[in-house]
Design a protein around this motif. Structure first.
Motif, short mmCIF file in Angstrom:
data_model
loop_
_atom_site.label_atom_id
_atom_site.label_comp_id
_atom_site.label_asym_id
_atom_site.label_seq_id
_atom_site.Cartn_x
_atom_site.Cartn_y
_atom_site.Cartn_z
N GLU A 1 0.76 -1.16 -0.05
CA GLU A 1 -0.23 0.30 0.26
C GLU A 1 1.07 0.81 -0.25
O GLU A 1 1.75 1.46 0.89
N TYR A 2 0.70 2.01 -0.90
CA TYR A 2 1.65 3.21 -0.87
C TYR A 2 0.27 4.49 -1.11
O TYR A 2 -0.97 3.92 -1.34
N MET A 3 0.09 5.92 -0.45
CA MET A 3 -0.89 7.13 0.61
C MET A 3 0.60 8.33 -1.25
O MET A 3 1.36 8.00 -1.24
N ILE A 4 -0.39 8.50 -1.61
CA ILE A 4 -0.63 9.95 -1.96
C ILE A 4 -1.53 10.90 -1.42
O ILE A 4 -2.36 11.16 -1.76
N ASN A 5 -0.60 12.36 -1.02
CA ASN A 5 -1.36 12.83 0.36
C ASN A 5 -1.09 13.99 -0.62
O ASN A 5 0.18 14.66 -1.56
N ASP A 6 -2.26 15.34 -0.60
CA ASP A 6 -2.30 16.39 -1.50
C ASP A 6 -3.14 17.49 -1.31
O ASP A 6 -4.51 16.32 -0.15
N TYR A 7 -3.24 18.73 -1.33
CA TYR A 7 -4.32 19.07 -0.22
C TYR A 7 -4.85 19.63 -1.38
O TYR A 7 -4.47 20.20 -2.78
N ASP A 8 -6.54 20.69 -1.53
CA ASP A 8 -7.00 21.41 -2.63
C ASP A 8 -6.82 20.70 -3.69
O ASP A 8 -6.74 21.78 -4.99
N LEU A 9 -7.88 19.60 -4.40
CA LEU A 9 -7.69 19.58 -5.75
C LEU A 9 -9.01 20.00 -6.67
O LEU A 9 -9.70 20.34 -6.04
N PHE A 10 -8.45 20.48 -7.62
CA PHE A 10 -9.50 21.68 -8.63
C PHE A 10 -10.35 20.76 -8.59
O PHE A 10 -12.24 21.22 -8.37
N VAL A 11 -10.49 19.13 -8.63
CA VAL A 11 -11.84 18.59 -8.99
C VAL A 11 -13.04 18.73 -8.04
O VAL A 11 -14.55 18.41 -7.36
N ASN A 12 -12.58 19.23 -6.00
CA ASN A 12 -13.43 19.45 -4.77
C ASN A 12 -13.60 21.09 -4.81
O ASN A 12 -13.55 21.11 -3.74
N LYS A 13 -12.46 21.84 -5.60
CA LYS A 13 -13.17 23.20 -5.53
C LYS A 13 -14.37 23.17 -5.23
O LYS A 13 -14.74 24.32 -4.02
N ILE B 1 -17.08 21.95 -4.62
CA ILE B 1 -17.87 21.07 -4.15
C ILE B 1 -18.23 21.45 -2.70
O ILE B 1 -17.18 20.67 -1.74
N SER B 2 -19.52 20.81 -2.41
CA SER B 2 -20.17 21.23 -0.76
C SER B 2 -20.64 19.73 -0.58
O SER B 2 -21.38 19.58 -1.31
N LEU B 3 -20.27 19.35 0.17
CA LEU B 3 -20.92 18.15 0.95
C LEU B 3 -22.14 18.54 1.44
O LEU B 3 -21.58 18.54 2.79
N PRO B 4 -23.09 17.96 1.02
CA PRO B 4 -24.63 17.37 1.92
C PRO B 4 -24.21 16.09 3.14
O PRO B 4 -23.54 15.89 3.09
N LYS B 5 -25.13 16.68 4.44
CA LYS B 5 -25.05 15.29 5.46
C LYS B 5 -25.22 14.50 5.23
O LYS B 5 -23.94 13.35 5.52
N ASP B 6 -25.88 13.67 4.22
CA ASP B 6 -26.15 12.33 3.92
C ASP B 6 -24.99 11.72 3.30
O ASP B 6 -24.92 10.50 3.15
N TYR B 7 -24.30 12.89 2.57
CA TYR B 7 -23.12 12.27 1.97
C TYR B 7 -21.27 12.34 2.35
O TYR B 7 -20.73 12.97 1.16
N ALA B 8 -21.04 12.75 3.63
CA ALA B 8 -20.28 13.40 4.01
C ALA B 8 -19.30 12.88 4.36
O ALA B 8 -17.90 13.00 3.79
N SER B 9 -19.33 11.39 3.71
CA SER B 9 -18.60 10.43 3.41
C SER B 9 -17.54 10.59 2.06
O SER B 9 -17.02 9.89 1.64
N LEU B 10 -18.25 10.81 1.38
CA LEU B 10 -18.58 11.38 0.17
C LEU B 10 -17.23 11.59 -0.48
O LEU B 10 -16.81 13.01 0.02
N ASN B 11 -16.07 11.58 -1.35
CA ASN B 11 -14.54 12.34 -1.78
C ASN B 11 -15.10 12.37 -3.41
O ASN B 11 -14.98 11.11 -3.72
N CYS B 12 -15.33 13.17 -4.49
CA CYS B 12 -15.33 13.60 -5.48
C CYS B 12 -13.61 12.83 -5.87
O CYS B 12 -13.53 12.91 -7.28
N ALA B 13 -13.12 12.68 -5.56
CA ALA B 13 -11.62 13.15 -5.78
C ALA B 13 -11.81 11.15 -6.19
O ALA B 13 -10.15 11.11 -6.80
N ALA B 14 -12.43 10.96 -6.05
CA ALA B 14 -12.90 9.61 -6.49
C ALA B 14 -12.30 9.29 -8.13
O ALA B 14 -11.66 8.60 -8.35
N PHE B 15 -12.81 10.58 -8.73
CA PHE B 15 -12.28 10.77 -10.23
C PHE B 15 -10.98 10.81 -10.80
O PHE B 15 -10.56 9.82 -11.09
N VAL B 16 -10.15 11.43 -9.44
CA VAL B 16 -8.74 11.43 -9.20
C VAL B 16 -8.05 9.94 -9.10
O VAL B 16 -6.90 9.52 -10.43
N ALA B 17 -8.72 8.98 -7.83
CA ALA B 17 -8.31 8.14 -7.91
C ALA B 17 -7.93 6.79 -9.18
O ALA B 17 -7.67 6.65 -9.79
#
Lengths: 172, 190
Positions: free
Chosen positions: B110-122, B124-140
């Motif tokens: 397992e390797y991890m790439i760490n970063d802040y402020d990816l433009f895909v999330n710029k 995006i504000s998450l509603p409560k029921d999707y709090a665990s969603l990270n749209c960086a899934a697209f980057v993944a």
């Protein structure tokens, strides 16, 4: 305006269209879906356009089309379109896209030529944006470089203009 | 013969200097998320749909960048491939290198790439029921596509991890390589 690498935009759009093709398995359905997505974008995009473009009020449809092609395309896609082939009444025209970043790297799958309107999202955006400024238009691709045509041509047709009588109905 | 008639692989590779507005991408991305949101039951399903769109982008970016920036060379060792992702690919996508690349202390694959402020999330504000969603899934997805194309099949996921003393969480792209990759890597001389 903030900008980003155009190729990521291009590839993302391409990947999305591919996903739509896989999901629906029907080219006509993909065209419809793209148009719908575009419409949703256009409805919101017009706000940003009006806020940031610093243009004056458009006097007629001719003026609107010209601004759409010269200012709108420049602002969001960093390219311009030329407006040609007006009909006598001034209600129909063609937008010729000289350089469309959305079609880079693209090759249509076999059998999709003349059927898949790859950039149909654009038609939806234009329709949605103009709808918000009280212009009902229809917008269609008649030529596409991806169909081996020499240029991409969008046919824009003014259907009706909404009434601008005060007071405005909010539930319109 | 006009350029349009030429087969796509016979045309010259574009220089890649052109730009579009970030809003254009944000609008497109939001529609993409909306589309993926239809008919999904869970956040995980939504993320996997976003990821599969990203994979298509990653595969093509690998080819494009190897042609353009690496003189048609492609890395064949695991660490080099990861470095390619966190430097060359990251620079191309976000304009800067990834903050850091970490090797998991508990799992060797397992390797991890760490970063802040990816433009895909710029935007995006998450509603409560999707709090665990990270749209960086697209980057993944992009990362998975690029690694897959280079012959390193893996499972890639995106997570938000809160950092002490920072208002914004960092985005962690977790790469878990396939067992076959680890076996091959062991056989190769270090």
């Amino acid at each position: 305006m903030e900008t980003m690498n155009a190729e990521i935009f291009t590839l993302t759009y391409g990947s999305m269209v591919r996903q739509l093709l896989v999901d629906t398995e029907d080219v006509e359905e993909v065209n419809k879906q793209l148009d719908k997505m575009g419409y949703n974008i256009g409805v919101r995009l017009i706000d940003e356009f009006l806020a940031k473009s610093k243009i004056n009020k458009c006097v007629d449809f001719r003026d609107s089309a010209e601004k759409l092609a010269k200012v709108g395309f420049k602002m969001f896609l960093n390219t311009t379109a030329s407006v040609t082939s007006w009909n006598a009444e001034g209600t129909e025209c063609s937008l010729i896209l000289e350089d469309n970043p959305m079609t880079d790297f693209v090759e249509l799958p076999e059998g999709c030529s003349r059927k898949l309107r790859y950039c149909n999202l654009l038609c939806g955006v234009i329709r949605g944006a103009l709808r918000m400024v009280n212009l009902n238009v229809s917008c269609n691709f008649v030529q596409d470089v991806l169909w081996d045509d020499p240029v991409s041509e969008l046919r824009l047709k003014l259907i009706s203009t909404g009434a601008e009588n005060y007071p405005f109905k909010d539930d319109d | 013969m006009s350029l349009a008639r030429l087969n796509i692989v016979d045309r010259p590779l574009p220089k890649g200097k052109s730009e579009v507005s970030l809003s254009a991408f944000a609008f497109l991305f939001s529609e993409l998320v909306q589309y993926c949101l239809a008919n999904v039951k869970s956040t995980g399903e939504l993320e996997s749909r976003l990821e599969s769109v990203g994979v298509g982008v990653g595969l093509r970016l690998l080819e494009l960048l190897c042609q353009r920036e690496r003189a048609s060379k492609r890395d064949i060792r695991l660490l080099d491939a990861l470095k390619f992702v966190s430097t060359t690919l990251w620079k191309y996508l976000f304009g800067h290198q990834a903050r850091d690349l970490e090797h998991s202390t508990t799992a060797p694959d397992e390797y991890m790439i760490n970063d802040y402020d990816l433009f895909v999330n710029k935007y995006i504000s998450l509603p409560k029921d999707y709090a665990s969603l990270n749209c960086a899934a697209f980057v993944a997805g992009i990362v998975r596509g690029a690694l897959d194309g280079a012959g390193f099949p893996s499972r890639v996921t995106a997570h938000f991890v809160p950092v002490q003393g920072q208002a914004k969480p960092k985005t962690v792209i977790l790469v878990k390589f396939d067992a076959s990759v680890m076996k091959r890597e062991e056989r190769l001389p270090s």
